[in-house]
Scaffold this motif. Sequence first.
Motif, mmCIF file in Angstrom:
data_model
loop_
_atom_site.group_PDB
_atom_site.id
_atom_site.type_symbol
_atom_site.label_atom_id
_atom_site.label_comp_id
_atom_site.label_asym_id
_atom_site.label_seq_id
_atom_site.Cartn_x
_atom_site.Cartn_y
_atom_site.Cartn_z
ATOM 1 N N ILE A 190 38.900 27.840 42.607
ATOM 2 C CA ILE A 190 38.804 26.430 42.691
ATOM 3 C C ILE A 190 38.546 25.794 44.033
ATOM 4 O O ILE A 190 38.348 24.790 43.417
ATOM 5 C CB ILE A 190 40.818 26.688 43.183
ATOM 6 N N THR A 191 38.831 26.564 45.040
ATOM 7 C CA THR A 191 38.349 25.216 46.401
ATOM 8 C C THR A 191 36.596 25.004 46.491
ATOM 9 O O THR A 191 36.270 24.138 47.189
ATOM 10 C CB THR A 191 39.360 25.777 47.255
ATOM 11 N N TYR A 192 36.586 25.934 45.918
ATOM 12 C CA TYR A 192 34.700 26.273 46.316
ATOM 13 C C TYR A 192 34.552 25.244 44.433
ATOM 14 O O TYR A 192 33.663 24.826 43.991
ATOM 15 C CB TYR A 192 33.992 27.470 45.778
ATOM 16 N N GLY A 193 35.392 24.919 43.878
ATOM 17 C CA GLY A 193 34.565 24.573 42.060
ATOM 18 C C GLY A 193 34.298 25.227 41.147
ATOM 19 O O GLY A 193 33.353 25.056 40.555
ATOM 20 N N LYS A 194 33.957 27.062 41.066
ATOM 21 C CA LYS A 194 33.354 27.439 40.556
ATOM 22 C C LYS A 194 34.849 28.243 39.113
ATOM 23 O O LYS A 194 33.419 28.209 38.225
ATOM 24 C CB LYS A 194 32.998 28.766 41.423
ATOM 25 N N ALA A 195 35.580 27.803 39.387
ATOM 26 C CA ALA A 195 36.585 27.814 37.797
ATOM 27 C C ALA A 195 37.668 28.645 37.967
ATOM 28 O O ALA A 195 38.545 28.237 38.927
ATOM 29 C CB ALA A 195 35.815 29.805 37.494
ATOM 30 N N ASN A 196 38.318 27.910 37.146
ATOM 31 C CA ASN A 196 39.853 28.173 37.197
ATOM 32 C C ASN A 196 40.344 29.659 36.653
ATOM 33 O O ASN A 196 39.297 30.704 36.105
ATOM 34 C CB ASN A 196 40.618 27.796 35.838
ATOM 35 N N PRO A 197 40.881 30.454 37.674
ATOM 36 C CA PRO A 197 41.116 31.731 38.142
ATOM 37 C C PRO A 197 41.287 32.810 36.507
ATOM 38 O O PRO A 197 41.122 33.576 36.043
ATOM 39 C CB PRO A 197 41.943 32.082 38.996
ATOM 40 N N CYS A 198 42.272 31.791 35.849
ATOM 41 C CA CYS A 198 42.720 32.580 34.635
ATOM 42 C C CYS A 198 41.654 32.839 34.312
ATOM 43 O O CYS A 198 41.711 33.069 32.984
ATOM 44 C CB CYS A 198 44.339 31.915 34.170
ATOM 45 N N ASP A 199 41.567 31.587 33.685
ATOM 46 C CA ASP A 199 40.151 31.977 32.298
ATOM 47 C C ASP A 199 39.003 32.483 32.995
ATOM 48 O O ASP A 199 38.252 32.953 32.107
ATOM 49 C CB ASP A 199 39.276 29.630 32.678
ATOM 50 N N ALA A 200 39.005 32.541 34.107
ATOM 51 C CA ALA A 200 37.648 33.764 34.221
ATOM 52 C C ALA A 200 37.803 34.699 34.194
ATOM 53 O O ALA A 200 37.146 35.351 34.288
ATOM 54 C CB ALA A 200 37.315 33.632 36.362
ATOM 55 N N MET A 201 39.440 35.455 34.369
ATOM 56 C CA MET A 201 39.307 36.530 33.426
ATOM 57 C C MET A 201 38.695 37.079 32.081
ATOM 58 O O MET A 201 38.668 37.721 32.357
ATOM 59 C CB MET A 201 41.221 36.810 33.743
ATOM 60 N N ASP A 202 38.578 36.321 31.672
ATOM 61 C CA ASP A 202 37.543 36.259 29.950
ATOM 62 C C ASP A 202 36.796 37.068 30.546
ATOM 63 O O ASP A 202 35.744 37.583 30.518
ATOM 64 C CB ASP A 202 37.369 35.524 29.686
ATOM 65 N N THR A 203 35.723 36.747 31.580
ATOM 66 C CA THR A 203 34.536 37.208 31.906
ATOM 67 C C THR A 203 34.773 38.766 33.053
ATOM 68 O O THR A 203 34.224 39.146 32.926
ATOM 69 C CB THR A 203 33.642 35.639 32.824
ATOM 70 N N ILE A 204 35.697 38.564 33.865
ATOM 71 C CA ILE A 204 35.590 38.878 35.102
ATOM 72 C C ILE A 204 36.814 40.149 34.888
ATOM 73 O O ILE A 204 36.824 41.266 36.192
ATOM 74 C CB ILE A 204 35.484 38.812 36.310
ATOM 75 N N GLY A 205 37.901 39.895 34.223
ATOM 76 C CA GLY A 205 39.008 40.517 34.445
ATOM 77 C C GLY A 205 38.897 42.206 34.640
ATOM 78 O O GLY A 205 39.947 42.704 34.797
ATOM 79 N N ASP A 206 38.228 42.578 33.169
ATOM 80 C CA ASP A 206 37.423 44.444 33.701
ATOM 81 C C ASP A 206 37.367 44.603 35.267
ATOM 82 O O ASP A 206 37.269 46.035 35.859
ATOM 83 C CB ASP A 206 37.160 44.603 32.778
ATOM 84 N N PHE A 207 36.787 43.990 35.790
ATOM 85 C CA PHE A 207 36.359 44.412 37.352
ATOM 86 C C PHE A 207 36.759 43.855 38.429
ATOM 87 O O PHE A 207 36.843 44.509 39.726
ATOM 88 C CB PHE A 207 34.584 43.701 37.202
ATOM 89 N N VAL A 208 37.740 43.640 38.354
ATOM 90 C CA VAL A 208 38.677 43.420 39.000
ATOM 91 C C VAL A 208 39.458 44.980 40.040
ATOM 92 O O VAL A 208 40.064 46.059 39.381
ATOM 93 C CB VAL A 208 40.054 42.290 38.839
ATOM 94 N N ARG A 209 39.478 44.602 41.593
ATOM 95 C CA ARG A 209 39.884 46.154 42.067
ATOM 96 C C ARG A 209 41.101 45.613 43.610
ATOM 97 O O ARG A 209 41.464 46.053 43.831
ATOM 98 C CB ARG A 209 39.042 46.869 42.250
ATOM 99 N N GLY A 210 40.850 44.367 43.390
ATOM 100 C CA GLY A 210 41.496 43.981 44.465
ATOM 101 C C GLY A 210 41.637 42.520 44.535
ATOM 102 O O GLY A 210 41.249 41.681 43.209
ATOM 103 N N VAL A 211 43.299 42.143 44.549
ATOM 104 C CA VAL A 211 43.570 40.498 44.108
ATOM 105 C C VAL A 211 44.089 39.850 46.213
ATOM 106 O O VAL A 211 45.131 40.647 46.893
ATOM 107 C CB VAL A 211 44.346 40.446 43.227
ATOM 108 N N HIS A 212 43.574 38.839 46.102
ATOM 109 C CA HIS A 212 44.300 38.044 47.381
ATOM 110 C C HIS A 212 44.915 37.447 46.570
ATOM 111 O O HIS A 212 45.017 36.260 45.555
ATOM 112 C CB HIS A 212 42.424 37.106 48.190
#
Length: 281
Positions: free
Chosen positions: A183-205
Amino acid sequence: MAIKIGSIVYLSPSTIEKKFIQMKELGMCSLQLSSWQVTERTDETAEIIKNLCKKYDMEISALWCGWTPTCYWNFYEGQETLGLVPVATRNHRLAELMQGADWAAKIGTPDITTHVGYMPENPYDPNYIGTIVALKTLCTKAKNLGLHFNFETGQETPTTIARAIEDIGTGNIGINLDPSNLITYGKANPCDAMDTIGDFVRGVHVKDGLYPTSGKKCGVEVRVGDGKVNFPRLIGLLNEHKYTGHYTIEREIPEGAEQLADIKHAIDLITTEYNKYNWEF
């Protein structure tokens, strides 16, 4: 399945035990170590960390491995100074990350994480190609050590990270999802981004933030729940993707009473939302 909550803390051999004690008292089970000083990543420090993990029954979820500054966390100088993208510092920083991978293996953590920088969206850009070559070298070494390498979201679009993972192709690459950074870098809404990268998530801040209001300055990080990250929906999406990793709280303000209060607030918010779901996979 109980939630695994941790905190990101800076690696400082002289004060690290105090952080173990403080985070243990908050009910945390893990720490993500943030290390920027190569000289602190010694065999002696590795033994200290391993002993503290045993003493306090905690684990190191990942080594967040930094590199030699100078670096600027903004839209302008950041393009030239962050991560492995800048050509002038790429080889030196790659060597530091390789050393970090060796040290991560010594402390027994499964993951090494960093910001790669403003990776070009154009896959034919020489800086994209050069960064991929460097990352393939690093990821191959990590694989030989039994480690995963994680992109931390921030300066890249989710599509660019997904493309990079495919192009590197070593099979041991994941993502440390920092929803605030997207969000702060203006790159994506994180919830929407899960469609693209959700299967790769190994850690969450666990971190929150606001979108940029101009094209020159990043948005502002804020207390969890006060920003634009929809944590109830995000946790539900993580459940859908069968995420079983750690929720690592990061609050980027000076240490003190306010930071501690905000960490406690984040623990309560995340735990409440997490417990709404059935996590028995």
